[in-house]
Design a protein around this motif. Structure first.
Motif, PDB file in Angstrom:
ATOM      1  N   VAL A  82     -38.331  44.566  14.545  1.00 24.92           N
ATOM      2  CA  VAL A  82     -37.526  43.387  14.235  1.00 24.92           C
ATOM      3  C   VAL A  82     -38.225  42.142  14.763  1.00 24.92           C
ATOM      4  CG1 VAL A  82     -35.328  44.622  14.223  1.00 24.92           C
ATOM      5  CG2 VAL A  82     -36.143  43.597  16.349  1.00 24.92           C
ATOM      6  N   ASP A  83     -38.004  41.031  14.076  1.00 23.74           N
ATOM      7  CA  ASP A  83     -38.394  39.705  14.554  1.00 23.74           C
ATOM      8  C   ASP A  83     -37.150  39.019  15.098  1.00 23.74           C
ATOM      9  OD1 ASP A  83     -40.870  40.260  13.523  1.00 23.74           O
ATOM     10  OD2 ASP A  83     -40.838  38.713  11.985  1.00 23.74           O
ATOM     11  N   ALA A  84     -37.186  38.627  16.355  1.00 28.36           N
ATOM     12  CA  ALA A  84     -36.056  37.925  16.962  1.00 28.36           C
ATOM     13  C   ALA A  84     -36.118  36.435  16.621  1.00 28.36           C
ATOM     14  CB  ALA A  84     -36.066  38.125  18.473  1.00 28.36           C
ATOM     15  N   LEU A  85     -35.044  35.727  16.920  1.00 29.67           N
ATOM     16  CA  LEU A  85     -34.927  34.327  16.511  1.00 29.67           C
ATOM     17  C   LEU A  85     -35.848  33.391  17.285  1.00 29.67           C
ATOM     18  CD1 LEU A  85     -31.080  34.006  15.912  1.00 29.67           C
ATOM     19  CD2 LEU A  85     -32.896  34.489  14.252  1.00 29.67           C
ATOM     20  N   ASN A  86     -36.468  33.860  18.364  1.00 27.84           N
ATOM     21  CA  ASN A  86     -37.416  33.010  19.088  1.00 27.84           C
ATOM     22  C   ASN A  86     -38.855  33.189  18.590  1.00 27.84           C
ATOM     23  OD1 ASN A  86     -38.019  35.523  20.146  1.00 27.84           O
ATOM     24  ND2 ASN A  86     -37.385  35.048  22.240  1.00 27.84           N
ATOM     25  N   HIS A  87     -39.027  33.941  17.512  1.00 23.76           N
ATOM     26  CA  HIS A  87     -40.369  34.234  16.992  1.00 23.76           C
ATOM     27  C   HIS A  87     -40.987  33.018  16.300  1.00 23.76           C
ATOM     28  CE1 HIS A  87     -43.718  36.478  15.522  1.00 23.76           C
ATOM     29  NE2 HIS A  87     -43.240  36.771  14.333  1.00 23.76           N
ATOM     30  N   PHE A  88     -40.185  32.271  15.549  1.00 25.48           N
ATOM     31  CA  PHE A  88     -40.674  31.075  14.856  1.00 25.48           C
ATOM     32  C   PHE A  88     -39.644  29.958  14.967  1.00 25.48           C
ATOM     33  CE2 PHE A  88     -43.836  33.748  12.970  1.00 25.48           C
ATOM     34  CZ  PHE A  88     -44.844  32.898  12.526  1.00 25.48           C
ATOM     35  N   GLY A  89     -40.147  28.732  15.062  1.00 25.16           N
ATOM     36  CA  GLY A  89     -39.276  27.564  15.094  1.00 25.16           C
ATOM     37  C   GLY A  89     -39.977  26.372  14.490  1.00 25.16           C
ATOM     38  N   TYR A  90     -39.488  25.195  14.804  1.00 22.74           N
ATOM     39  CA  TYR A  90     -40.088  23.939  14.344  1.00 22.74           C
ATOM     40  C   TYR A  90     -40.207  22.974  15.522  1.00 22.74           C
ATOM     41  CZ  TYR A  90     -38.861  25.304   9.498  1.00 22.74           C
ATOM     42  OH  TYR A  90     -38.746  25.951   8.298  1.00 22.74           O
ATOM     43  N   ASN A  91     -41.363  22.365  15.634  1.00 20.55           N
ATOM     44  CA  ASN A  91     -41.546  21.277  16.602  1.00 20.55           C
ATOM     45  C   ASN A  91     -41.094  21.660  18.015  1.00 20.55           C
ATOM     46  OD1 ASN A  91     -42.510  19.402  14.579  1.00 20.55           O
ATOM     47  ND2 ASN A  91     -40.384  19.279  13.861  1.00 20.55           N
ATOM     48  N   HIS A  92     -41.561  22.834  18.464  1.00 22.44           N
ATOM     49  CA  HIS A  92     -41.320  23.301  19.829  1.00 22.44           C
ATOM     50  C   HIS A  92     -39.861  23.644  20.103  1.00 22.44           C
ATOM     51  CE1 HIS A  92     -45.411  22.016  20.375  1.00 22.44           C
ATOM     52  NE2 HIS A  92     -45.089  20.766  20.130  1.00 22.44           N
ATOM     53  N   ARG A  93     -39.079  23.860  19.037  1.00 25.00           N
ATOM     54  CA  ARG A  93     -37.697  24.287  19.208  1.00 25.00           C
ATOM     55  C   ARG A  93     -37.446  25.509  18.334  1.00 25.00           C
ATOM     56  NH1 ARG A  93     -34.268  20.785  21.830  1.00 25.00           N
ATOM     57  NH2 ARG A  93     -35.260  18.841  22.457  1.00 25.00           N
ATOM     58  N   ILE A  94     -36.497  26.337  18.750  1.00 28.21           N
ATOM     59  CA  ILE A  94     -36.123  27.523  17.992  1.00 28.21           C
ATOM     60  C   ILE A  94     -34.657  27.425  17.600  1.00 28.21           C
ATOM     61  CG2 ILE A  94     -37.895  28.983  19.057  1.00 28.21           C
ATOM     62  CD1 ILE A  94     -35.671  30.105  20.907  1.00 28.21           C
ATOM     63  N   TRP A  95     -34.196  28.463  16.931  1.00 31.43           N
ATOM     64  CA  TRP A  95     -32.799  28.540  16.488  1.00 31.43           C
ATOM     65  C   TRP A  95     -31.834  27.997  17.541  1.00 31.43           C
ATOM     66  CZ3 TRP A  95     -29.289  29.163  12.859  1.00 31.43           C
ATOM     67  CH2 TRP A  95     -28.007  29.635  13.194  1.00 31.43           C
TER      68      TRP A  95
END
Length: 322
Positions: free
Chosen positions: A124-137
């Motif tokens: 699984v990929d958790a929600l902290n795996h990718f974000g935008y501009n140094h922020r996550i979900w």
């Protein structure tokens, strides 16, 4: 359209994809402390009713872990490794336990260790795996929530065990091929037509599983990993707005590779994780489900509780419904 309107009314504004802004992290509709996104749509009552319909033996949707297995190494991440830390004969020679030759000869002790990228194998990929501009979900920031070792928010350890309705979207079978061609784009229209052909709909809290046929190429790394077919952003939006709790596929990246967006190398990952709040499940073996035309099933799976991890192995099961 009536069905979509009914779903939206029933859930209010709880489907994050309905309130998301392009390439901006979404603040969770489940509150400022939320770290699991659309997994909040899982329903214990619905799960209980689902399990009452289970018949037959489970389908194991996971792959084996072994040296040389296909894994994502394009960005320098490590391959899977396993090695012995104790062997029966080695214990006799080394006596690292300090119990002497007689006991070491009597007790045949073997043990081992592994090293791997957390996004290896069925995972699984958790929600902290990718974000935008140094922020996550949910607007958690790197400055406040990323330590020296791991994110303190949005990790795989926060995922609950998942029991929900799974839906196989067998795109390869619908297209009449064993394996979709390299870099074949699975659009929203193609997903919709496949579901209609199968006579299955999607409901909030479902786990849609997309079959590209890519598992037919496993475990050939050169064929399996490179230039994958997969969904584009529009396909991801379609699934997200249907209320998917998690989205899975039999390829390594869920999305089409290379990215269909020249300005974002992981367009679908960043959309689903940061904007829509939907965890991903990658490298699922969907071949047996496809062969038996099991389009609706009970999905059961749980990530390892690796604190702060951006990904985790999972051994998902699918159980036929009666």
């Amino acid at each position: 359209m009536c069905g979509d309107a009914t779903i939206h009314h029933a859930l209010g504004d709880k489907i994050a994809a309905e309130i998301a802004s392009y390439q901006k992290v979404t603040e969770s509709p489940f509150g400022p402390d939320d770290e699991i996104g659309m997994l909040n749509l899982l329903d214990d009552v619905a799960s209980d009713e689902l399990l009452r319909r289970v018949v037959g033996v489970p389908y194991d949707l996971s792959v084996d872990y072994f040296i040389g297995m296909p894994s994502w190494q394009a960005f320098g991440d490590p391959a899977f490794q396993i090695w012995m830390t104790h062997t029966p004969k080695g214990n006799v020679v080394d006596d690292v336990i300090g119990v002497g030759e007689a006991q070491n000869s009597l007790v045949g002790y073997s043990s081992d260790s592994i090293s791997m990228y957390t996004h290896t194998g069925t995972h699984v990929d958790a929600l902290n795996h990718f974000g935008y501009n140094h922020r996550i979900w949910n607007n958690f920031s790197q400055d406040e929530h990323l330590g020296s070792r791991y994110w303190t928010k949005g990790g795989a350890d926060k995922h609950p065990p998942i029991i929900s309705r799974g839906v196989l979207i067998d795109v390869a079978a619908f297209e009449g091929v064993d394996v979709l061609p390299p870099s074949h784009i699975i659009t929203a229209s193609l997903l919709e037509r496949t579901l209609a052909h199968q006579g299955v709909d999607l409901r909030p809290g479902d786990i849609p599983m997309i079959r590209t046929g890519r598992m037919r190429l496993w475990p050939d790394s050169e064929s399996y990993i490179v230039d994958e077919p997969g969904i584009d952003r529009d396909g991801a939006v379609f699934l997200a707005k249907k209320g998917a709790a998690m989205i899975g596929a039999d390829n390594a990246a869920i999305e089409v590779r290379p990215s269909s967006n020249p300005d974002n190398f992981h367009d679908v990952h960043s959309y689903l994780l940061a904007e829509a709040g939907i965890p991903l499940l990658e490298i699922a073996d969907l071949e047996a489900l496809s062969a038996d035309q099991v389009f609706e099933f009970a999905f059961i799976g749980a990530a390892l509780k690796i604190r702060g991890a951006t990904g985790s192995p999972i051994r998902p099961l699918a159980l036929r419904l009666g």
